[in-house]
Design an enzyme around this catalytic site. Structure first.
Site, PDB file in Angstrom:
ATOM      1  N   LYS A 113       0.831  -1.207   0.000  1.00 34.77           N
ATOM      2  CA  LYS A 113       0.000   0.000   0.000  1.00 34.77           C
ATOM      3  C   LYS A 113       0.865   1.257   0.000  1.00 34.77           C
ATOM      4  CE  LYS A 113      -4.140  -1.863   2.220  1.00 34.77           C
ATOM      5  NZ  LYS A 113      -5.007  -1.781   3.392  1.00 34.77           N
ATOM      6  N   LYS A 199      -5.020 -10.713  -6.081  1.00 33.93           N
ATOM      7  CA  LYS A 199      -6.148 -10.863  -5.174  1.00 33.93           C
ATOM      8  C   LYS A 199      -7.307  -9.928  -5.566  1.00 33.93           C
ATOM      9  CE  LYS A 199      -5.847  -8.584  -1.194  1.00 33.93           C
ATOM     10  NZ  LYS A 199      -5.730  -8.123   0.177  1.00 33.93           N
ATOM     11  N   LYS A 202     -10.868  -4.316  -2.933  1.00 42.41           N
ATOM     12  CA  LYS A 202     -11.708  -3.112  -3.010  1.00 42.41           C
ATOM     13  C   LYS A 202     -10.949  -1.970  -3.656  1.00 42.41           C
ATOM     14  CE  LYS A 202     -13.239  -3.998   1.473  1.00 42.41           C
ATOM     15  NZ  LYS A 202     -13.113  -3.572   2.822  1.00 42.41           N
TER      16      LYS A 202
HETATM   17  P1  TYM Z   1     -10.264  -6.010   4.674  1.00 43.66           P
HETATM   18  O1  TYM Z   1     -11.419  -5.114   4.614  1.00 43.66           O
HETATM   19  O2  TYM Z   1      -9.113  -5.781   3.766  1.00 43.66           O
HETATM   20  O3  TYM Z   1     -10.701  -7.529   4.477  1.00 43.66           O
HETATM   21  C1  TYM Z   1     -11.749  -8.077   5.246  1.00 43.66           C
HETATM   22  C2  TYM Z   1     -11.731  -9.589   5.218  1.00 43.66           C
HETATM   23  O4  TYM Z   1     -11.868 -10.077   3.870  1.00 43.66           O
HETATM   24  C3  TYM Z   1     -10.794 -10.940   3.552  1.00 43.66           C
HETATM   25  N1  TYM Z   1     -10.456 -10.761   2.139  1.00 43.66           N
HETATM   26  C4  TYM Z   1     -10.338 -11.767   1.280  1.00 43.66           C
HETATM   27  N2  TYM Z   1     -10.474 -13.098   1.427  1.00 43.66           N
HETATM   28  C5  TYM Z   1     -10.311 -13.866   0.331  1.00 43.66           C
HETATM   29  N3  TYM Z   1     -10.002 -13.366  -0.894  1.00 43.66           N
HETATM   30  C6  TYM Z   1      -9.857 -12.042  -1.096  1.00 43.66           C
HETATM   31  N4  TYM Z   1      -9.579 -11.555  -2.286  1.00 43.66           N
HETATM   32  C7  TYM Z   1     -10.021 -11.172   0.030  1.00 43.66           C
HETATM   33  N5  TYM Z   1      -9.951  -9.827   0.192  1.00 43.66           N
HETATM   34  C8  TYM Z   1     -10.228  -9.588   1.501  1.00 43.66           C
HETATM   35  C9  TYM Z   1      -9.649 -10.497   4.475  1.00 43.66           C
HETATM   36  O5  TYM Z   1      -8.700 -11.519   4.656  1.00 43.66           O
HETATM   37  C10 TYM Z   1     -10.393 -10.165   5.749  1.00 43.66           C
HETATM   38  O6  TYM Z   1     -10.677 -11.344   6.491  1.00 43.66           O
HETATM   39  N6  TYM Z   1      -7.340  -5.765   8.402  1.00 43.66           N
HETATM   40  C11 TYM Z   1      -8.573  -6.474   8.211  1.00 43.66           C
HETATM   41  C12 TYM Z   1      -9.707  -5.811   8.951  1.00 43.66           C
HETATM   42  C13 TYM Z   1      -9.509  -5.908  10.414  1.00 43.66           C
HETATM   43  C14 TYM Z   1      -9.536  -7.083  11.195  1.00 43.66           C
HETATM   44  C15 TYM Z   1      -9.268  -6.677  12.526  1.00 43.66           C
HETATM   45  C16 TYM Z   1      -9.754  -8.426  10.901  1.00 43.66           C
HETATM   46  C17 TYM Z   1      -9.246  -4.869  11.256  1.00 43.66           C
HETATM   47  N7  TYM Z   1      -9.097  -5.320  12.527  1.00 43.66           N
HETATM   48  C18 TYM Z   1      -9.217  -7.599  13.562  1.00 43.66           C
HETATM   49  C19 TYM Z   1      -9.697  -9.346  11.947  1.00 43.66           C
HETATM   50  C20 TYM Z   1      -9.431  -8.938  13.254  1.00 43.66           C
HETATM   51  C21 TYM Z   1      -8.844  -6.597   6.726  1.00 43.66           C
HETATM   52  O7  TYM Z   1      -8.179  -7.303   6.054  1.00 43.66           O
HETATM   53  O8  TYM Z   1      -9.826  -5.915   6.188  1.00 43.66           O
END
Ligand code: TYM
Length: 336
Positions: A113, A199, A202
């Protein structure tokens, strides 16, 4: 015996896609009845990349309706907004002060990022995993169900908890619970429709690279029609030279509820012209009930408000106890 605790969240940036659904939410829904769960909307994380204040609140609100529409059950799960529980920010500061800088500098997501942001990388982006550690550790979570891309952040969380326990804990009484990641083998890495080696995300500038949970049927059809394939007839999961083929078959498998062997047999002689409409219909049908439920929930804002209000109160009562425990161990003067 009391149930183990699960915690997870999603950033409230943009709209949720099939990666978020299959990698995270569908997994939560499947396991939730075996645990006591906390699922939240990571709106503090959402501003670690440039954001638009006009849409932040709406994104968070829509996500709450999506969690419920996907089947999060309030009998065993609490949903809440991260910024409504101030302990998240406060514990982050305390954890910052014990986290070595070089632990954060080697985080893959930070490097990726940061490259995109160029020279003006905010401190928040570097600190993102510490806030995530605070999210998890505040709830004494036993398990954290996430997609594959979050594995490194979970390892860091474990390291930070270990460091606090080593530095400030008494031998038999750790201050923080060290959590385990829960990453399922299927759906943990959904790839982009435009490039099967990247991957689904968003932040990809191309909307054609992802299917969003709320995409209407005609948009889903168009995106699948345009998605990247290859010129080979006959579809297979296991050819490393065909990442798009693997990804699209996996999506079909997960969304249809069939087994890998059933999908492999069904699709082995198909061409893309036959498979794409099948995948489009399957996706539309899988998302239809979620979209209908979403509409109903959004029509009842009083209900959604009350869910978020109750969720924040319940989350805060747990989080504040952990925060007090950490502050006590670090030697703070309690409020007088
Ligand atoms: P975020 O919003 O990037 O992703 C949220 C969840 O979606 C999963 N994910 C995916 N899984 C499979 N294939 C993909 N292409 C894909 N893109 C996203 C991510 O692995 C995640 O489970 N940092 C975290 C948010 C967060 C969080 C936490 C999670 C903040 N605090 C505490 C767990 C515990 C995140 O990845 O958001």
């Amino acid at each position: 015996m009391s149930k183990q605790r699960v915690l997870s969240g999603i950033q409230s940036t943009g709209k949720l896609h099939l990666g978020n659904y299959l990698g995270a939410i569908a997994n939560w829904v499947e396991i939730q009845h075996h645990y006591e769960n906390f699922f939240f909307f990571a709106d503090l994380h959402a501003i670690t990349v440039p954001h638009d204040p006009k849409v932040l609140a709406a994104n968070t609100y829509n996500m709450a309706a999506i969690y419920l529409a996907c089947g999060i059950d309030l009998d065993c799960s609490t949903i809440f907004v991260q910024s409504h529980v101030s302990a998240h920010s406060e514990l982050t500061w305390l954890l910052n002060c014990v986290t070595p800088l070089n632990w954060l500098e080697r985080m893959i997501q930070f490097k990726e990022k940061a490259l995109k942001q160029g020279e003006n990388v905010g401190v928040g982006l570097l600190d993102y995993p510490v806030l995530m550690a605070a999210d998890i550790l505040l709830y004494d979570a036993d398990k954290v169900p996430v997609g594959e891309d979050q594995k490194q952040h979970l390892e860091l969380t474990r390291d930070i908890a270990g460091r606090i326990n080593d530095k400030f804990g008494k031998k038999k009484e750790p201050i923080l619970k060290v959590p385990d990641p829960l990453i399922r083998s299927e759906g943990a890495r959904v790839m982009s429709l435009a490039d099967g080696t990247k991957k689904m995300s968003k932040s990809d500038p191309s909307e054609l690279s992802r299917i969003e949970i709320l995409d209407p049927p005609d948009v889903i059809k168009r995106k699948i029609k345009k998605c990247k394939t290859d010129p080979i007839k006959g579809l297979t999961f296991d050819d490393p030279e065909r990442p798009e083929c693997h990804n699209l078959l996996s999506l079909y498998q997960l969304l249809s509820g069939k087994t890998k062997a059933e999908v492999a047999a069904e699709c082995q002689d198909m061409g893309w012209g036959q498979f794409k409409p099948l995948l489009a219909e399957t996706t539309i049908e899988a998302l239809r009930p979620i979209q209908e439920k979403y509409g109903e929930i959004m029509d009842n804002k009083d209900y959604l408000d009350s869910v978020l209000r109750d969720g924040a109160a319940k989350a805060a009562s747990v989080a504040n106890q952990t925060l007090a425990r950490v502050k006590d161990a670090l030697g703070y003067l309690p409020p007088l």
